[in-house]
Write a protein that holds these residues in place. Structure first.
Motif, short mmCIF file in Angstrom:
data_model
loop_
_atom_site.label_atom_id
_atom_site.label_comp_id
_atom_site.label_asym_id
_atom_site.label_seq_id
_atom_site.Cartn_x
_atom_site.Cartn_y
_atom_site.Cartn_z
N TYR A 38 4.75 13.22 -16.42
CA TYR A 38 3.93 12.45 -17.34
C TYR A 38 3.55 13.33 -18.53
CZ TYR A 38 3.49 9.68 -13.06
OH TYR A 38 3.75 8.96 -11.92
N PRO A 39 3.53 12.76 -19.74
CA PRO A 39 3.22 13.55 -20.93
C PRO A 39 1.79 14.10 -20.88
CG PRO A 39 4.20 11.44 -21.52
CD PRO A 39 3.85 11.36 -20.07
N PRO A 40 1.56 15.26 -21.49
CA PRO A 40 0.19 15.79 -21.58
C PRO A 40 -0.73 14.76 -22.21
CG PRO A 40 1.77 17.44 -22.29
CD PRO A 40 2.54 16.16 -22.12
N SER A 63 3.35 18.12 -14.23
CA SER A 63 2.93 17.44 -15.46
C SER A 63 1.65 18.09 -15.97
CB SER A 63 2.72 15.95 -15.21
OG SER A 63 3.90 15.31 -14.81
N PRO A 64 1.74 19.33 -16.44
CA PRO A 64 0.53 20.01 -16.92
C PRO A 64 -0.08 19.28 -18.11
CG PRO A 64 2.50 21.22 -17.55
CD PRO A 64 2.94 20.17 -16.59
N GLN A 86 -10.88 0.55 -14.93
CA GLN A 86 -10.51 1.54 -15.93
C GLN A 86 -9.02 1.39 -16.21
OE1 GLN A 86 -11.83 5.56 -15.14
NE2 GLN A 86 -13.50 4.85 -13.87
N GLU A 87 -8.60 1.91 -17.32
CA GLU A 87 -7.18 1.79 -17.67
C GLU A 87 -6.48 3.13 -17.51
OE1 GLU A 87 -6.78 0.07 -21.57
OE2 GLU A 87 -6.58 -1.93 -20.68
N PHE A 88 -5.31 3.08 -16.89
CA PHE A 88 -4.49 4.26 -16.67
C PHE A 88 -3.11 4.04 -17.28
CE2 PHE A 88 -7.67 4.36 -13.37
CZ PHE A 88 -8.06 5.70 -13.33
N ASP A 89 -2.54 5.12 -17.76
CA ASP A 89 -1.17 5.04 -18.26
C ASP A 89 -0.17 4.92 -17.12
OD1 ASP A 89 -1.71 5.56 -21.17
OD2 ASP A 89 -2.52 7.42 -20.34
#
Length: 266
Positions: free
Chosen positions: A34-36, A58-59, A102-105
């Motif tokens: 996952y992107p930073p 995924s840092p 809540q919204e998560f990517d």
């Protein structure tokens, strides 16, 4: 939402989950980054074995890890603090049904759906938390995908005890084979699933030790007392089944198992 965790909350189970995560890291997490800055929900983090993989691969992600067991959460916090102290992880004690809006990517759920009485409802609840254009990644096993040499009806019988006990507890240890339709029926779009196969023989000693012995056989052994108490096997029958299963980890033995990984969108 949860069921009785058939493997138990023991130090031995914590070790098994850790061994499993480390041994299978590349197999299960390959292709999942996952992107930073991404906001990611880990639904059912357990003792943090997969949490460590998420934050190290995924840092820079903003990870929220939830679990229904406070004891497991404490172990997860300690594990991440020791391995990745710089990681941003918000650990929360919660049921998957009761997560705040809540919204998560992205959502990541691994080895959780198999323990739920209603995995469809859990996936529907999680879908409401994923932003449009986001994804869910689900990983599960299928215990009937296990086959081994030398073949043994006694060994197969102790594996069947695990399958049956998990079903009696309200779970489904064969859920991997139905991940694609599960996610599709829960409303996710463009759901794609694929098998992740483990094969071990003496030429692959790290898999023989890390998976055949310390993951799969240890998992079967975790339900010994329940199986005996239920009269499913006698102590002698159980011991014979485990001895025969251990032959698959010896010279000349082989072991095969399939996990399934599915990704869907919103």
């Amino acid at each position: 939402m949860g069921t009785d965790y058939v493997h138990g909350y023991t130090p031995a189970e914590t070790r098994r989950l850790t061994d499993q995560a480390q041994t299978l890291a590349d197999l299960l997490h390959g292709g999942t980054t996952y992107p930073p800055g991404s906001r990611v929900l880990e639904a059912g983090c357990g003792v943090g074995a997969q949490t460590v993989q998420l934050v190290t691969r995924s840092p820079g992600i903003d990870l929220v890890s939830v679990d229904i067991s406070e004891e497991s959460l404490a172990r997860a916090k300690a594990r991440v603090a020791a391995v990745a102290p710089e990681a941003s992880v918000d650990f929360r004690h919660a049921d998957l049904r009761d997560l705040p809006e809540q919204e998560f990517d992205h959502v990541f759920v691994c080895f959780v759906l198999e323990h739920l009485a209603d995995p469809h409802a859990a996936l529907v609840a999680l879908r409401r938390l994923v932003k449009p254009g986001g994804t869910i990644t689900a990983i599960e096993g299928d215990h009937q995908s296990a086959f081994f040499h030398p073949r043994s009806t006694a060994a197969q019988a102790v594996i069947d005890c695990l399958v049956d006990l998990q079903a009696e507890a309200g779970g489904d240890s064969l859920i991997g084979r139905r991940l694609q339709p599960l996610l599709k029926d829960a409303g996710y779009a463009d759901v794609r699933a694929h098998p992740c196969t483990v094969y071990a023989d003496e030429t692959l000693p790290h898999l023989v030790d890390g998976f055949t012995r310390k993951t799969f056989i240890a998992m079967v052994e975790s339900v010994r007392e329940r199986a005996l108490a239920a009269g499913m096997r006698t102590p002698a029958e159980w011991a014979q089944g485990i001895r025969d299963l251990e032959k698959s980890a010896e010279s000349g033995g082989t072991f095969h198992y399939t996990f399934f990984k599915a990704v869907g969108g919103t």
